[in-house]
Design a protein around this motif. Structure first.
Motif, PDB file in Angstrom:
ATOM      1  N   GLY A 168       0.810  -1.209   0.000  1.00  0.00           N
ATOM      2  CA  GLY A 168       0.000   0.000   0.000  1.00  0.00           C
ATOM      3  C   GLY A 168       0.844   1.260   0.000  1.00  0.00           C
ATOM      4  N   GLU A 169       0.379   2.275   0.724  1.00  0.00           N
ATOM      5  CA  GLU A 169       0.988   3.601   0.693  1.00  0.00           C
ATOM      6  C   GLU A 169       2.171   3.717   1.654  1.00  0.00           C
ATOM      7  OE1 GLU A 169      -0.154   6.111  -1.641  1.00  0.00           O
ATOM      8  OE2 GLU A 169      -0.751   4.094  -2.262  1.00  0.00           O
ATOM      9  N   VAL A 170       3.217   2.928   1.378  1.00  0.00           N
ATOM     10  CA  VAL A 170       4.488   3.030   2.086  1.00  0.00           C
ATOM     11  C   VAL A 170       5.578   3.270   1.051  1.00  0.00           C
ATOM     12  CG1 VAL A 170       3.829   1.630   4.071  1.00  0.00           C
ATOM     13  CG2 VAL A 170       4.731   0.517   2.029  1.00  0.00           C
ATOM     14  N   ASN A 171       6.727   3.743   1.510  1.00  0.00           N
ATOM     15  CA  ASN A 171       7.786   4.122   0.577  1.00  0.00           C
ATOM     16  C   ASN A 171       8.515   2.927  -0.029  1.00  0.00           C
ATOM     17  OD1 ASN A 171       7.773   7.133   0.695  1.00  0.00           O
ATOM     18  ND2 ASN A 171       8.099   6.742   2.860  1.00  0.00           N
ATOM     19  N   ASN A 172       8.641   1.830   0.721  1.00  0.00           N
ATOM     20  CA  ASN A 172       9.353   0.657   0.217  1.00  0.00           C
ATOM     21  C   ASN A 172       8.573  -0.616   0.545  1.00  0.00           C
ATOM     22  OD1 ASN A 172      11.841   2.071  -0.688  1.00  0.00           O
ATOM     23  ND2 ASN A 172      12.069   2.481   1.501  1.00  0.00           N
ATOM     24  N   PRO A 173       7.477  -0.876  -0.175  1.00  0.00           N
ATOM     25  CA  PRO A 173       6.692  -2.080   0.111  1.00  0.00           C
ATOM     26  C   PRO A 173       7.469  -3.333  -0.251  1.00  0.00           C
ATOM     27  CG  PRO A 173       5.930  -1.045  -1.915  1.00  0.00           C
ATOM     28  CD  PRO A 173       6.932  -0.100  -1.307  1.00  0.00           C
ATOM     29  N   GLY A 174       7.099  -4.447   0.402  1.00  0.00           N
ATOM     30  CA  GLY A 174       7.760  -5.701   0.062  1.00  0.00           C
ATOM     31  C   GLY A 174       7.708  -6.707   1.194  1.00  0.00           C
ATOM     32  N   GLU A 175       8.532  -7.747   1.062  1.00  0.00           N
ATOM     33  CA  GLU A 175       8.637  -8.815   2.051  1.00  0.00           C
ATOM     34  C   GLU A 175       9.795  -8.499   2.995  1.00  0.00           C
ATOM     35  OE1 GLU A 175       8.767 -13.584   1.608  1.00  0.00           O
ATOM     36  OE2 GLU A 175      10.559 -12.557   0.881  1.00  0.00           O
TER      37      GLU A 175
ATOM     38  N   VAL B  82       5.128   5.616   6.109  1.00  0.00           N
ATOM     39  CA  VAL B  82       3.952   5.825   5.261  1.00  0.00           C
ATOM     40  C   VAL B  82       4.131   7.077   4.415  1.00  0.00           C
ATOM     41  CG1 VAL B  82       2.431   4.661   6.878  1.00  0.00           C
ATOM     42  CG2 VAL B  82       2.754   7.127   7.067  1.00  0.00           C
ATOM     43  N   LYS B  83       3.434   7.130   3.286  1.00  0.00           N
ATOM     44  CA  LYS B  83       3.450   8.290   2.405  1.00  0.00           C
ATOM     45  C   LYS B  83       2.438   9.333   2.891  1.00  0.00           C
ATOM     46  CE  LYS B  83       4.644   5.669  -1.790  1.00  0.00           C
ATOM     47  NZ  LYS B  83       4.196   5.334  -3.162  1.00  0.00           N
ATOM     48  N   LEU B  84       2.518  10.516   2.300  1.00  0.00           N
ATOM     49  CA  LEU B  84       1.556  11.564   2.630  1.00  0.00           C
ATOM     50  C   LEU B  84       0.144  11.171   2.214  1.00  0.00           C
ATOM     51  CD1 LEU B  84       3.564  14.770   1.614  1.00  0.00           C
ATOM     52  CD2 LEU B  84       3.141  13.895   3.918  1.00  0.00           C
ATOM     53  N   SER B  85       0.039  10.289   1.222  1.00  0.00           N
ATOM     54  CA  SER B  85      -1.274   9.862   0.738  1.00  0.00           C
ATOM     55  C   SER B  85      -1.866   8.734   1.570  1.00  0.00           C
ATOM     56  CB  SER B  85      -1.153   9.400  -0.719  1.00  0.00           C
ATOM     57  OG  SER B  85      -0.180   8.374  -0.843  1.00  0.00           O
ATOM     58  N   ALA B  86      -1.182   8.306   2.649  1.00  0.00           N
ATOM     59  CA  ALA B  86      -1.642   7.164   3.441  1.00  0.00           C
ATOM     60  C   ALA B  86      -2.761   7.557   4.400  1.00  0.00           C
ATOM     61  CB  ALA B  86      -0.470   6.581   4.219  1.00  0.00           C
ATOM     62  N   ALA B  87      -3.745   6.682   4.518  1.00  0.00           N
ATOM     63  CA  ALA B  87      -4.807   6.838   5.513  1.00  0.00           C
ATOM     64  C   ALA B  87      -4.356   6.122   6.782  1.00  0.00           C
ATOM     65  CB  ALA B  87      -6.117   6.263   4.990  1.00  0.00           C
ATOM     66  N   ARG B  88      -3.674   6.825   7.655  1.00  0.00           N
ATOM     67  CA  ARG B  88      -3.064   6.200   8.830  1.00  0.00           C
ATOM     68  C   ARG B  88      -4.094   5.591   9.778  1.00  0.00           C
ATOM     69  NH1 ARG B  88       1.720  10.465  10.573  1.00  0.00           N
ATOM     70  NH2 ARG B  88       2.734  10.593   8.526  1.00  0.00           N
TER      71      ARG B  88
ATOM     72  N   LEU C 125       8.155  -8.971  13.834  1.00  0.00           N
ATOM     73  CA  LEU C 125       8.066  -7.520  13.922  1.00  0.00           C
ATOM     74  C   LEU C 125       6.703  -7.098  14.462  1.00  0.00           C
ATOM     75  CD1 LEU C 125       9.593  -6.578  10.444  1.00  0.00           C
ATOM     76  CD2 LEU C 125      10.763  -6.551  12.648  1.00  0.00           C
ATOM     77  N   THR C 126       6.668  -5.931  15.094  1.00  0.00           N
ATOM     78  CA  THR C 126       5.390  -5.318  15.441  1.00  0.00           C
ATOM     79  C   THR C 126       4.902  -4.510  14.237  1.00  0.00           C
ATOM     80  OG1 THR C 126       6.394  -3.307  16.316  1.00  0.00           O
ATOM     81  CG2 THR C 126       6.118  -5.152  17.856  1.00  0.00           C
ATOM     82  N   VAL C 127       3.688  -3.980  14.341  1.00  0.00           N
ATOM     83  CA  VAL C 127       3.130  -3.204  13.234  1.00  0.00           C
ATOM     84  C   VAL C 127       3.997  -1.987  12.927  1.00  0.00           C
ATOM     85  CG1 VAL C 127       1.166  -1.816  12.482  1.00  0.00           C
ATOM     86  CG2 VAL C 127       0.777  -3.992  13.642  1.00  0.00           C
ATOM     87  N   SER C 128       4.369  -1.243  13.962  1.00  0.00           N
ATOM     88  CA  SER C 128       5.170  -0.033  13.728  1.00  0.00           C
ATOM     89  C   SER C 128       6.557  -0.375  13.206  1.00  0.00           C
ATOM     90  CB  SER C 128       5.278   0.785  15.020  1.00  0.00           C
ATOM     91  OG  SER C 128       6.010   0.081  16.008  1.00  0.00           O
ATOM     92  N   GLN C 129       7.133  -1.489  13.658  1.00  0.00           N
ATOM     93  CA  GLN C 129       8.442  -1.908  13.159  1.00  0.00           C
ATOM     94  C   GLN C 129       8.362  -2.291  11.683  1.00  0.00           C
ATOM     95  OE1 GLN C 129       9.282  -5.038  15.965  1.00  0.00           O
ATOM     96  NE2 GLN C 129      10.446  -3.706  17.332  1.00  0.00           N
ATOM     97  N   ALA C 130       7.288  -2.985  11.306  1.00  0.00           N
ATOM     98  CA  ALA C 130       7.122  -3.378   9.909  1.00  0.00           C
ATOM     99  C   ALA C 130       6.952  -2.152   9.014  1.00  0.00           C
ATOM    100  CB  ALA C 130       5.926  -4.318   9.770  1.00  0.00           C
ATOM    101  N   VAL C 131       6.167  -1.179   9.470  1.00  0.00           N
ATOM    102  CA  VAL C 131       5.981   0.048   8.683  1.00  0.00           C
ATOM    103  C   VAL C 131       7.298   0.811   8.574  1.00  0.00           C
ATOM    104  CG1 VAL C 131       4.815   2.290   8.632  1.00  0.00           C
ATOM    105  CG2 VAL C 131       3.523   0.237   9.221  1.00  0.00           C
ATOM    106  N   ALA C 132       8.079   0.819   9.659  1.00  0.00           N
ATOM    107  CA  ALA C 132       9.384   1.479   9.617  1.00  0.00           C
ATOM    108  C   ALA C 132      10.321   0.769   8.649  1.00  0.00           C
ATOM    109  CB  ALA C 132       9.996   1.512  11.017  1.00  0.00           C
ATOM    110  N   ARG C 133      10.297  -0.560   8.624  1.00  0.00           N
ATOM    111  CA  ARG C 133      11.095  -1.324   7.666  1.00  0.00           C
ATOM    112  C   ARG C 133      10.726  -0.964   6.232  1.00  0.00           C
ATOM    113  NH1 ARG C 133      13.405  -6.502   8.393  1.00  0.00           N
ATOM    114  NH2 ARG C 133      14.595  -6.551  10.330  1.00  0.00           N
TER     115      ARG C 133
END
Length: 246
Positions: free
Chosen positions: A131-138, A158-164, A146-154
């Motif tokens: 989705g709206e993250v800078n580097n999506p992937g596995e 999130v992008k400016l267009s993300a619905a947080r 990982l926790t949710v915030s750790q996965a998003v940080a990896r």
């Protein structure tokens, strides 16, 4: 006309000051970080017993019958097979539970089987961020997931267009049925409810959707703007007789 569309420096300074004050007020409710951190941050006093995962490599040790020692891998169906017995459930079972099952199976050929199961190597944990993250992937880790915030940080954040406030997790539940799970991501990153930063399960997918405004803009850009002719400009003619008085 342009001067009315610009934000005056004085008003911009006031806006920035109000924003910083709001942030400072929110951060004032948080406890201070310890000056000296523990050697391993977040390590609980006691850990739950490890449960075998698909892809783990197991050593089957027979102390009284070393000729039956084996090294087996946990198959994608969660089973293992040995020279003596087949299709022993291993996935999501502890090594102790697997040892007990093998002892029961081996009693058909041995009087007193002494079996120990040792995990030789661990299958890596895999989670996915889309989705709206800078580097999506596995993202692959060894150890706790990982926790949710750790996965998003990896994934680069999130992008400016993300619905947080609409981030969710796709997970395979009982009988491999997919289910969607809500995430309180704004509460996590604001520090108001850090307990909402749930730890992910193997093969979870964290999905960050777009905001409604960005969806509308994308629809306009893809399906309207490219096919409907339009003009945002305007033109005018000046009557020379009016300007010159002739």
């Amino acid at each position: 006309m342009t001067r009315y569309l610009r934000l005056r420096p004085s008003r911009l300074a006031i806006l920035i000051a109000m924003t910083l004050c709001g942030c400072a007020q929110s951060e004032g409710n948080l406890p201070p970080i310890p000056q000296i951190s523990s050697p391993v941050a977040g390590s609980p006093a006691t850990l739950p017993p490890y449960k075998v995962q698909v892809g783990d490599l197991l050593d089957i040790k027979m102390y009284l019958n070393p000729e039956l020692n084996e090294e087996v891998a946990v198959r994608p169906d969660g089973m293992i097979s040995t020279a003596v017995t087949e299709d022993v459930a291993a996935f999501n079972h502890t090594p102790t539970e697997i040892s007990a099952t093998l002892r029961e199976r081996y009693r058909t050929v041995l009087t007193d089987p002494q079996i120990t199961v040792i995990v030789r190597s661990f299958a890596p944990n895999r989670v996915y961020v889309a989705g709206e993250v800078n580097n999506p992937g596995e993202f692959i880790t060894v150890g706790p997931n990982l926790t949710v915030s750790q996965a998003v940080a990896r994934a680069g954040g999130v992008k400016l267009s993300a619905a947080r406030d609409r981030i969710f997790v796709l997970r395979r539940g009982q009988d491999d049925k997919p289910q969607a799970l809500a995430v309180n991501y704004p509460d996590v990153i604001s520090g108001e409810h850090p307990e909402a930063d749930a730890r992910l399960a193997q093969y979870d997918v964290v999905y960050v959707p777009r905001t409604g405004v960005y969806e509308a803009y994308t629809f306009w850009n893809q399906f309207v703007q490219q096919f409907v002719p339009y003009s945002w400009g305007f033109s005018y003619n000046v009557n020379s007789s009016v300007t010159t008085g002739k």
